[in-house]
Write a protein that holds these residues in place. Sequence first.
Motif, PDB file in Angstrom:
ATOM      1  N   GLN A  51      28.917  42.596  29.664  1.00 14.62           N
ATOM      2  CA  GLN A  51      29.793  41.682  28.927  1.00 14.62           C
ATOM      3  C   GLN A  51      29.028  40.652  28.104  1.00 14.62           C
ATOM      4  O   GLN A  51      29.636  39.956  27.288  1.00 14.62           O
ATOM      5  N   ALA A  55      29.493  35.631  28.565  1.00 17.12           N
ATOM      6  CA  ALA A  55      30.567  36.005  29.489  1.00 17.12           C
ATOM      7  C   ALA A  55      30.152  35.750  30.935  1.00 17.12           C
ATOM      8  O   ALA A  55      30.940  35.233  31.745  1.00 17.12           O
ATOM      9  N   ARG A  90      38.975  39.067  26.907  1.00 13.87           N
ATOM     10  CA  ARG A  90      38.330  40.349  27.210  1.00 13.87           C
ATOM     11  C   ARG A  90      38.044  40.463  28.705  1.00 13.87           C
ATOM     12  O   ARG A  90      38.289  41.521  29.314  1.00 13.87           O
ATOM     13  N   LEU A  91      37.548  39.403  29.307  1.00 15.55           N
ATOM     14  CA  LEU A  91      37.285  39.408  30.750  1.00 15.55           C
ATOM     15  C   LEU A  91      38.566  39.581  31.543  1.00 15.55           C
ATOM     16  O   LEU A  91      38.592  40.280  32.568  1.00 15.55           O
TER      17      LEU A  91
END
Length: 202
Positions: A51, A55, A90-91
């Motif tokens: 990531q 992130a 996104r996470l």
Amino acid sequence: VHMTQFQSPPVVVEVEEARGHPSGGKFEICTRQLLQRLRERILHRILSSHQGLVAARIVSILQVKGHCESDAIAEDAMVPAKEAREILHRLHREKYINLFDMHMTKTHNSATAIYLWHVIPARLLKTVFNNVCTALLNLRLRRQHEVEVGKDWMDRAKEAATAEENANDEDKKKYLAFCKGLERLDNACLQLDETLMVLKDF
């Protein structure tokens, strides 16, 4: 005795004081704390690899601070707010972090709601564990495919006792490359298997 002074993480605990002890004292290794520390390092390494460093930093911030708004996370992570929001979504989409929306009124108006990001440790660990399992499965399937493709090389190696194997230099190079490829896949599978042993309680 010197190792008992380490605090992050604690390595050894002095059970019976060494000074004046006939056996030089009694000590216990902090296995649980060391295992937890190793898990945290693995999680951070996997997040950084898949990531990105930002992130991984954001997840670490949420693990320490708990529920945070995106602007506060951006400030702590030292990244632009827009970039932080993109990474957070996104996470969240990939199940590393969670979103808690707190509505100020009963009408559930998104304009007045407060959105707090946070980490559920068990869910984060499960997500990483499942991803490692998927990677291990893909590697084993890749190895199986390579073995099927290189079946002729393996058959010729078995017949080496009765016939000259890989007579020319080109065949020898291809056979060595095939063996090295399998060895790399085996090593990668072994590393992932060891990672799973750390992540999973048996």
